[in-house]
Design a protein around this motif. Structure first.
Motif, PDB file in Angstrom:
ATOM      1  N   MET A   1     -38.994  67.292  17.943  1.00  0.00           N
ATOM      2  CA  MET A   1     -38.272  66.258  18.682  1.00  0.00           C
ATOM      3  C   MET A   1     -38.978  65.972  20.009  1.00  0.00           C
ATOM      4  O   MET A   1     -39.473  66.857  20.674  1.00  0.00           O
ATOM      5  CB  MET A   1     -36.849  66.767  18.918  1.00  0.00           C
ATOM      6  N   GLU A   2     -39.007  64.693  20.351  1.00  0.00           N
ATOM      7  CA  GLU A   2     -39.724  64.294  21.577  1.00  0.00           C
ATOM      8  C   GLU A   2     -38.897  64.598  22.820  1.00  0.00           C
ATOM      9  O   GLU A   2     -37.682  64.571  22.796  1.00  0.00           O
ATOM     10  CB  GLU A   2     -39.977  62.780  21.553  1.00  0.00           C
ATOM     11  N   ASN A   3     -39.627  64.867  23.911  1.00  0.00           N
ATOM     12  CA  ASN A   3     -38.965  64.980  25.209  1.00  0.00           C
ATOM     13  C   ASN A   3     -39.500  63.870  26.080  1.00  0.00           C
ATOM     14  O   ASN A   3     -40.692  63.673  26.160  1.00  0.00           O
ATOM     15  CB  ASN A   3     -39.290  66.316  25.866  1.00  0.00           C
ATOM     16  N   SER A   4     -38.618  63.134  26.733  1.00  0.00           N
ATOM     17  CA  SER A   4     -39.108  62.008  27.530  1.00  0.00           C
ATOM     18  C   SER A   4     -38.347  61.955  28.843  1.00  0.00           C
ATOM     19  O   SER A   4     -37.148  62.184  28.882  1.00  0.00           O
ATOM     20  CB  SER A   4     -38.891  60.717  26.755  1.00  0.00           C
ATOM     21  N   PRO A   5     -39.027  61.643  29.952  1.00  0.00           N
ATOM     22  CA  PRO A   5     -38.327  61.524  31.218  1.00  0.00           C
ATOM     23  C   PRO A   5     -37.434  60.288  31.277  1.00  0.00           C
ATOM     24  O   PRO A   5     -36.446  60.272  31.995  1.00  0.00           O
ATOM     25  CB  PRO A   5     -39.462  61.419  32.249  1.00  0.00           C
ATOM     26  N   VAL A   6     -37.755  59.258  30.507  1.00  0.00           N
ATOM     27  CA  VAL A   6     -36.868  58.081  30.468  1.00  0.00           C
ATOM     28  C   VAL A   6     -36.050  58.134  29.184  1.00  0.00           C
ATOM     29  O   VAL A   6     -36.532  58.608  28.157  1.00  0.00           O
ATOM     30  CB  VAL A   6     -37.644  56.733  30.490  1.00  0.00           C
ATOM     31  N   PRO A   7     -34.797  57.642  29.249  1.00  0.00           N
ATOM     32  CA  PRO A   7     -33.991  57.650  28.030  1.00  0.00           C
ATOM     33  C   PRO A   7     -34.657  56.815  26.940  1.00  0.00           C
ATOM     34  O   PRO A   7     -35.207  55.744  27.211  1.00  0.00           O
ATOM     35  CB  PRO A   7     -32.669  57.017  28.459  1.00  0.00           C
ATOM     36  N   LEU A   8     -34.598  57.323  25.720  1.00  0.00           N
ATOM     37  CA  LEU A   8     -35.207  56.623  24.593  1.00  0.00           C
ATOM     38  C   LEU A   8     -34.118  55.922  23.777  1.00  0.00           C
ATOM     39  O   LEU A   8     -33.123  56.542  23.402  1.00  0.00           O
ATOM     40  CB  LEU A   8     -35.969  57.612  23.703  1.00  0.00           C
ATOM     41  N   LEU A   9     -34.340  54.632  23.547  1.00  0.00           N
ATOM     42  CA  LEU A   9     -33.377  53.829  22.794  1.00  0.00           C
ATOM     43  C   LEU A   9     -33.891  53.558  21.397  1.00  0.00           C
ATOM     44  O   LEU A   9     -35.105  53.423  21.180  1.00  0.00           O
ATOM     45  CB  LEU A   9     -33.158  52.460  23.471  1.00  0.00           C
ATOM     46  N   GLY A  10     -32.965  53.438  20.468  1.00  0.00           N
ATOM     47  CA  GLY A  10     -33.278  52.939  19.128  1.00  0.00           C
ATOM     48  C   GLY A  10     -32.493  51.665  18.937  1.00  0.00           C
ATOM     49  O   GLY A  10     -31.299  51.624  19.240  1.00  0.00           O
ATOM     50  N   VAL A  11     -33.149  50.599  18.501  1.00  0.00           N
ATOM     51  CA  VAL A  11     -32.454  49.332  18.291  1.00  0.00           C
ATOM     52  C   VAL A  11     -32.457  49.030  16.796  1.00  0.00           C
ATOM     53  O   VAL A  11     -33.502  49.097  16.138  1.00  0.00           O
ATOM     54  CB  VAL A  11     -33.121  48.181  19.078  1.00  0.00           C
ATOM     55  N   LEU A  12     -31.273  48.725  16.265  1.00  0.00           N
ATOM     56  CA  LEU A  12     -31.117  48.434  14.837  1.00  0.00           C
ATOM     57  C   LEU A  12     -30.839  46.951  14.652  1.00  0.00           C
ATOM     58  O   LEU A  12     -29.906  46.408  15.278  1.00  0.00           O
ATOM     59  CB  LEU A  12     -29.952  49.254  14.254  1.00  0.00           C
ATOM     60  N   ILE A  13     -31.639  46.317  13.815  1.00  0.00           N
ATOM     61  CA  ILE A  13     -31.489  44.879  13.600  1.00  0.00           C
ATOM     62  C   ILE A  13     -31.447  44.575  12.095  1.00  0.00           C
ATOM     63  O   ILE A  13     -31.821  45.408  11.275  1.00  0.00           O
ATOM     64  CB  ILE A  13     -32.641  44.073  14.244  1.00  0.00           C
ATOM     65  N   SER A  14     -31.032  43.333  11.800  1.00  0.00           N
ATOM     66  CA  SER A  14     -31.105  42.871  10.406  1.00  0.00           C
ATOM     67  C   SER A  14     -31.745  41.497  10.296  1.00  0.00           C
ATOM     68  O   SER A  14     -32.048  41.055   9.190  1.00  0.00           O
ATOM     69  CB  SER A  14     -29.701  42.768   9.787  1.00  0.00           C
ATOM     70  N   GLY A  15     -31.893  40.777  11.408  1.00  0.00           N
ATOM     71  CA  GLY A  15     -32.334  39.388  11.288  1.00  0.00           C
ATOM     72  C   GLY A  15     -33.160  38.877  12.451  1.00  0.00           C
ATOM     73  O   GLY A  15     -34.181  39.463  12.808  1.00  0.00           O
ATOM     74  N   ARG A  16     -32.647  37.827  13.071  1.00  0.00           N
ATOM     75  CA  ARG A  16     -33.373  37.037  14.078  1.00  0.00           C
ATOM     76  C   ARG A  16     -33.910  37.850  15.251  1.00  0.00           C
ATOM     77  O   ARG A  16     -35.003  37.619  15.751  1.00  0.00           O
ATOM     78  CB  ARG A  16     -32.382  35.962  14.554  1.00  0.00           C
ATOM     79  N   GLY A  17     -33.099  38.768  15.765  1.00  0.00           N
ATOM     80  CA  GLY A  17     -33.588  39.683  16.801  1.00  0.00           C
ATOM     81  C   GLY A  17     -33.641  39.126  18.211  1.00  0.00           C
ATOM     82  O   GLY A  17     -34.367  39.656  19.057  1.00  0.00           O
ATOM     83  N   ALA A  78     -29.931  58.372  10.869  1.00  0.00           N
ATOM     84  CA  ALA A  78     -29.707  59.210  12.058  1.00  0.00           C
ATOM     85  C   ALA A  78     -30.905  60.133  12.288  1.00  0.00           C
ATOM     86  O   ALA A  78     -31.353  60.312  13.431  1.00  0.00           O
ATOM     87  CB  ALA A  78     -28.419  60.021  11.893  1.00  0.00           C
ATOM     88  N   ALA A  79     -31.460  60.678  11.196  1.00  0.00           N
ATOM     89  CA  ALA A  79     -32.595  61.600  11.341  1.00  0.00           C
ATOM     90  C   ALA A  79     -33.824  60.884  11.905  1.00  0.00           C
ATOM     91  O   ALA A  79     -34.546  61.426  12.751  1.00  0.00           O
ATOM     92  CB  ALA A  79     -32.920  62.246  10.000  1.00  0.00           C
ATOM     93  N   ALA A  80     -34.057  59.637  11.437  1.00  0.00           N
ATOM     94  CA  ALA A  80     -35.220  58.882  11.936  1.00  0.00           C
ATOM     95  C   ALA A  80     -35.111  58.691  13.450  1.00  0.00           C
ATOM     96  O   ALA A  80     -36.113  58.723  14.181  1.00  0.00           O
ATOM     97  CB  ALA A  80     -35.303  57.524  11.241  1.00  0.00           C
ATOM     98  N   LEU A  81     -33.901  58.518  13.930  1.00  0.00           N
ATOM     99  CA  LEU A  81     -33.688  58.296  15.368  1.00  0.00           C
ATOM    100  C   LEU A  81     -33.764  59.606  16.152  1.00  0.00           C
ATOM    101  O   LEU A  81     -34.457  59.689  17.180  1.00  0.00           O
ATOM    102  CB  LEU A  81     -32.330  57.611  15.577  1.00  0.00           C
ATOM    103  N   THR A  82     -33.084  60.626  15.669  1.00  0.00           N
ATOM    104  CA  THR A  82     -33.084  61.892  16.421  1.00  0.00           C
ATOM    105  C   THR A  82     -34.485  62.520  16.419  1.00  0.00           C
ATOM    106  O   THR A  82     -34.912  63.083  17.417  1.00  0.00           O
ATOM    107  CB  THR A  82     -32.034  62.896  15.888  1.00  0.00           C
ATOM    108  N   ASP A  83     -35.230  62.370  15.322  1.00  0.00           N
ATOM    109  CA  ASP A  83     -36.606  62.898  15.271  1.00  0.00           C
ATOM    110  C   ASP A  83     -37.475  62.311  16.373  1.00  0.00           C
ATOM    111  O   ASP A  83     -38.458  62.913  16.792  1.00  0.00           O
ATOM    112  CB  ASP A  83     -37.282  62.544  13.936  1.00  0.00           C
ATOM    113  N   ARG A  84     -37.147  61.096  16.772  1.00  0.00           N
ATOM    114  CA  ARG A  84     -37.938  60.416  17.804  1.00  0.00           C
ATOM    115  C   ARG A  84     -37.344  60.587  19.195  1.00  0.00           C
ATOM    116  O   ARG A  84     -37.781  59.939  20.144  1.00  0.00           O
ATOM    117  CB  ARG A  84     -38.075  58.937  17.443  1.00  0.00           C
ATOM    118  N   GLY A  85     -36.328  61.409  19.303  1.00  0.00           N
ATOM    119  CA  GLY A  85     -35.746  61.691  20.618  1.00  0.00           C
ATOM    120  C   GLY A  85     -34.815  60.606  21.140  1.00  0.00           C
ATOM    121  O   GLY A  85     -34.476  60.576  22.322  1.00  0.00           O
ATOM    122  N   VAL A  86     -34.387  59.700  20.244  1.00  0.00           N
ATOM    123  CA  VAL A  86     -33.484  58.623  20.669  1.00  0.00           C
ATOM    124  C   VAL A  86     -32.132  59.212  21.059  1.00  0.00           C
ATOM    125  O   VAL A  86     -31.564  60.027  20.328  1.00  0.00           O
ATOM    126  CB  VAL A  86     -33.316  57.576  19.529  1.00  0.00           C
TER     127      VAL A  86
END
Ligand code: GRF
Length: 200
Positions: A1-17, A78-86
């Motif tokens: 799992m990553e450690n980052s000084p800035v909060p890491l966000l995960g954004v989930l989309i389906s379309g236009r964005g 959820a795993a894809a996000l937590t693995d990246r430290g989101v």
């Protein structure tokens, strides 16, 4: 799992964005003090993926069709996000309902934006619902996501007027302008205050 000084966000989309694009802009301009670590779409053809790629953000396409059950989909997502430290998930036009498994992995750390003044007009076609009800105002809402659809404590909302002669498209465009402004503000509030962001 990553450690980052800035909060890491995960954004989930389906379309236009377009909300994703607004979040990318807010990060770039320093109005949102976070890094978008990954953008996940459940559809390969989501136009919004291009905004992420242009910004050098990792993108993943994860379809529920590749998972045997909806619970399994919740888990791989959820795993894809937590693995990246989101640590905070932003739904931005993500057209899948997330179950208790996913919500439990990010307690009070999933946000959604919806184009109405919730609790009015939840679900699909909220602009059409507002016009059909003869509402004189509508707006946009950013809320914490719970297992119930378009429910969950409200972080920010802002109204827009409904004009005579408005169509679904004209109302949607007026609301979208507000969405693009308030989503990043709401995300920053949650990063600063956690669940207390929902209290005045
Ligand atoms: C927005 O109106 C958002 O409120 C709703 O879906 C739409 C997504 O638009 N949940 P975009 O993909 O961000 O342009």
């Amino acid at each position: 799992m990553e450690n980052s000084p800035v909060p890491l966000l995960g954004v989930l989309i389906s379309g236009r964005g377009s909300n994703l694009r607004a979040l990318i802009g807010a990060v770039r301009e320093g109005r949102l003090r976070a890094r978008i670590r990954v953008v996940i779409s459940n559809r390969t053809d989501a136009a919004g993926l291009a905004f992420a790629r242009e910004a050098g953000i990792e993108t993943l396409v994860m379809s529920h069709r590749d998972s045997p059950t909806l619970e399994a989909y919740d888990d791989v997502l959820a795993a894809a996000l937590t693995d990246r430290g989101v640590t905070l998930v932003c739904l931005a036009g993500f057209m899948r309902v997330l179950g208790p498994g996913f919500c439990g992995a990010f307690p009070d750390a999933i946000l959604n934006i919806h184009p109405s003044l919730l609790p009015a007009f939840p679900g699909l076609h909220p602009q059409r619902q507002a016009l059909e009800a003869g509402a004189k105002v509508s707006g946009a809402t950013v809320h914490l996501v719970t297992a119930a659809v378009d429910a969950g404590p409200i972080v920010l909302q802002e109204s827009v007027p409904i004009h005579e002669g408005d169509t679904e498209a004209s109302l949607a465009a007026r609301i979208l302008e507000v969405e693009h402004r308030i989503y990043s503000e709401a995300v920053q509030r949650v990063l600063d205050r956690g669940r207390r962001a929902v209290l005045r």
